[in-house]
Enzyme design. Structure first.
Site, PDB file in Angstrom:
ATOM      1  N   LYS A 100      15.102 -37.408  30.052  1.00  0.00           N
ATOM      2  CA  LYS A 100      16.058 -38.657  30.045  1.00  0.00           C
ATOM      3  C   LYS A 100      17.335 -38.294  30.873  1.00  0.00           C
ATOM      4  O   LYS A 100      18.055 -37.303  30.449  1.00  0.00           O
ATOM      5  CB  LYS A 100      16.421 -39.037  28.732  1.00  0.00           C
ATOM      6  CG  LYS A 100      17.264 -40.323  28.675  1.00  0.00           C
ATOM      7  CD  LYS A 100      16.579 -41.442  29.099  1.00  0.00           C
ATOM      8  CE  LYS A 100      17.816 -42.614  29.151  1.00  0.00           C
ATOM      9  NZ  LYS A 100      17.544 -43.601  28.254  1.00  0.00           N
ATOM     10  N   HIS A 137      18.612 -43.926  32.822  1.00  0.00           N
ATOM     11  CA  HIS A 137      19.685 -44.992  32.477  1.00  0.00           C
ATOM     12  C   HIS A 137      20.260 -45.332  33.559  1.00  0.00           C
ATOM     13  O   HIS A 137      21.044 -44.501  34.029  1.00  0.00           O
ATOM     14  CB  HIS A 137      20.792 -44.644  31.407  1.00  0.00           C
ATOM     15  CG  HIS A 137      21.527 -45.567  30.779  1.00  0.00           C
ATOM     16  ND1 HIS A 137      21.436 -46.080  29.468  1.00  0.00           N
ATOM     17  CD2 HIS A 137      22.353 -46.313  31.544  1.00  0.00           C
ATOM     18  CE1 HIS A 137      22.564 -47.308  29.406  1.00  0.00           C
ATOM     19  NE2 HIS A 137      23.005 -47.227  30.699  1.00  0.00           N
ATOM     20  N   HIS A 175      14.995 -49.976  30.831  1.00  0.00           N
ATOM     21  CA  HIS A 175      15.638 -51.352  30.360  1.00  0.00           C
ATOM     22  C   HIS A 175      16.400 -51.932  31.322  1.00  0.00           C
ATOM     23  O   HIS A 175      17.465 -52.197  31.693  1.00  0.00           O
ATOM     24  CB  HIS A 175      16.881 -50.950  29.267  1.00  0.00           C
ATOM     25  CG  HIS A 175      17.551 -49.695  29.241  1.00  0.00           C
ATOM     26  ND1 HIS A 175      18.320 -49.679  30.537  1.00  0.00           N
ATOM     27  CD2 HIS A 175      18.235 -48.864  28.207  1.00  0.00           C
ATOM     28  CE1 HIS A 175      19.071 -48.581  30.364  1.00  0.00           C
ATOM     29  NE2 HIS A 175      18.529 -47.930  29.160  1.00  0.00           N
TER      30      HIS A 175
HETATM   31  O1  DOR Z   1      22.745 -50.249  23.801  1.00  0.00           O
HETATM   32  C1  DOR Z   1      22.432 -49.078  23.854  1.00  0.00           C
HETATM   33  N1  DOR Z   1      22.321 -48.151  22.885  1.00  0.00           N
HETATM   34  N2  DOR Z   1      21.830 -48.748  25.201  1.00  0.00           N
HETATM   35  C2  DOR Z   1      21.868 -47.364  25.459  1.00  0.00           C
HETATM   36  O2  DOR Z   1      21.418 -46.895  26.406  1.00  0.00           O
HETATM   37  C3  DOR Z   1      21.796 -46.379  24.323  1.00  0.00           C
HETATM   38  C4  DOR Z   1      21.651 -46.833  22.989  1.00  0.00           C
HETATM   39  C5  DOR Z   1      22.217 -46.229  21.821  1.00  0.00           C
HETATM   40  O3  DOR Z   1      21.864 -44.967  21.758  1.00  0.00           O
HETATM   41  O4  DOR Z   1      22.640 -46.786  20.934  1.00  0.00           O
HETATM   42 ZN    ZN Z   2      18.408 -46.171  25.000  1.00  0.00          ZN
END
Ligand code: DOR
Ligand code: ZN
Length: 354
Positions: A100, A137, A175
């Site tokens: 990741k 990401h 996402h």
């Molecule tokens: O909204 C999110 N929460 N986006 C992310 O990329 C990480 C995730 C988290 O780990 O809380």
């Molecule tokens: Zn995530």
């Protein structure tokens, strides 16, 4: 009108389970619906070695009932320091499915992420050689770039150069939240895919900002305008195997969401399959649901498709206000509202772990 559907058991290709008491609170929700999940490593501290990841996997399995068949597949955290031996080990371990990439500072617990993408090119080359997928990401952290543009800028600035340089590297843009991201995945070379969350298929930025700030609708990448949401729904329901489900269900304690500086993450694991079903049903595309939830992700990861079946019925049912207790209280998406579809037999989890 269809009131009942049967599907191959789905998998969740992007999931946050956390650790300790929070893990105990949330893991059953995912295990009740999904056969497998790709588990994110952004713990505190992050899981940056294969050994840490495999120890974490054991804690996940220990938090499940003995007869659970849920299979967590782990994603290794890519840091500036990650060495080549870890990549070789990850590639040879069936419980580790991907690496990741968080740009440092892009999101929750991403401080250990990559600060200079070019510096990790030798690692990407090794991953390409071993067929180990890179999960991205896809947002820049450049403070000069507006938060609503960060995905599109990341694609142009970083992702296109990476997939061009490493022409056999398998990459998932995680996402996807914009029409730009959808177009990128559709037009890219072979070996490129995108996951879509249930919340980005159902909500736009008005749900975050109209009538007050709604902290339980805050996530990263942030919800976008309605035209982008429609582009995501169109892609998800198109039958294109490059798009598959990854919930990004991300539990945070209620107190840390309902705060002057609330953290990013929407919790959907309690009803993820049902919420995806609703998003497809809203546009008359239930016939495309099974590919998206249950087939295309497994195919991308070169894993067998699940063999068991699940059943969903059109049964409006109220969603709980919260789960867990004390510091681990989590407010789920649509708390107190209705889900339109209900998973039958949600206690039986049917898929082989090994
Ligand atoms: O909204 C999110 N929460 N986006 C992310 O990329 C990480 C995730 C988290 O780990 O809380
Ligand atoms: Zn995530």
């Amino acid at each position: 009108m269809t009131d009942s559907i049967e599907l191959t058991q789905p998998d969740d290709w992007h999931l946050h389970l956390r650790d300790g008491p929070m893990l105990q609170t949330v893991v059953g929700h995912t295990a009740n619906q999904f056969g497998r999940a790709m588990v994110m490593p952004n713990l505190i501290p992050p899981a940056t070695t294969c050994q840490q990841l495999l120890d974490y996997r054991q804690r996940i399995l220990a938090a499940l009932p003995d007869d659970s068949q849920f299979n967590p597949i782990m994603a290794l955290y890519l840091t500036d320091q990650l060495n080549e031996a870890e990549i070789r080990e990850a590639a040879s371990n069936p419980h580790i499915g991907a690496v990741k990439l968080y740009p440092a500072g892009a999101t929750t617990n991403s401080d250990s992420g990559v600060s200079d993408l070019q510096a990790i090119y030798p690692i990407l080359e090794l991953m390409e050689k071993h067929g180990l997928p890179l999960l991205v990401h896809g947002e820049v952290t450049d403070s000069a770039v507006d938060i609503f543009d960060r995905e599109a800028v990341f694609i142009d600035r970083h992702l296109i150069p990476i997939i061009n340089k490493f022409s056999a590297l398998r990459v998932v843009l995680e996402h996807v939240t914009t029409a730009d991201g959808i177009e990128f995945v559709q037009q890219a070379r072979d070996g490129i895919a995108g996951t879509l969350t249930a919340h980005h298929l159902l909500l736009n930025r008005n749900h975050l900002l109209v009538g007050g700030i709604h902290p339980h609708h805050y996530c990263l990448p942030v919800l976008k305008r309605e035209t982008h949401r429609q582009a995501l729904v169109k892609a998800a329901t198109s039958g294109n195997p490059r798009f598959f489900a990854g919930t990004d269900s991300a539990p945070h304690p209620k107190t840390e969401k309902e705060s002057a500086c609330g953290c990013a993450g929407i919790y959907t694991a309690h009803a993820a399959v049902e919420l995806y079903t609703e998003a497809f049903d809203n546009v008359g595309a239930l016939d495309k649901l099974e590919g998206f939830l249950s087939h295309y992700g497994a195919d991308f990861y070169r894993l067998p498709r699940n063999t068991e079946q699940i059943t969903l019925r059109r049964t409006p049912t109220q969603i709980e206000q919260q789960f867990g207790q004390g510091n681990e209280t989590v407010v789920p998406l649509r708390a107190g509202g209705n889900r339109q579809w209900l998973l039958a037999d949600s206690d039986s989890n049917l898929v082989n772990r090994s």
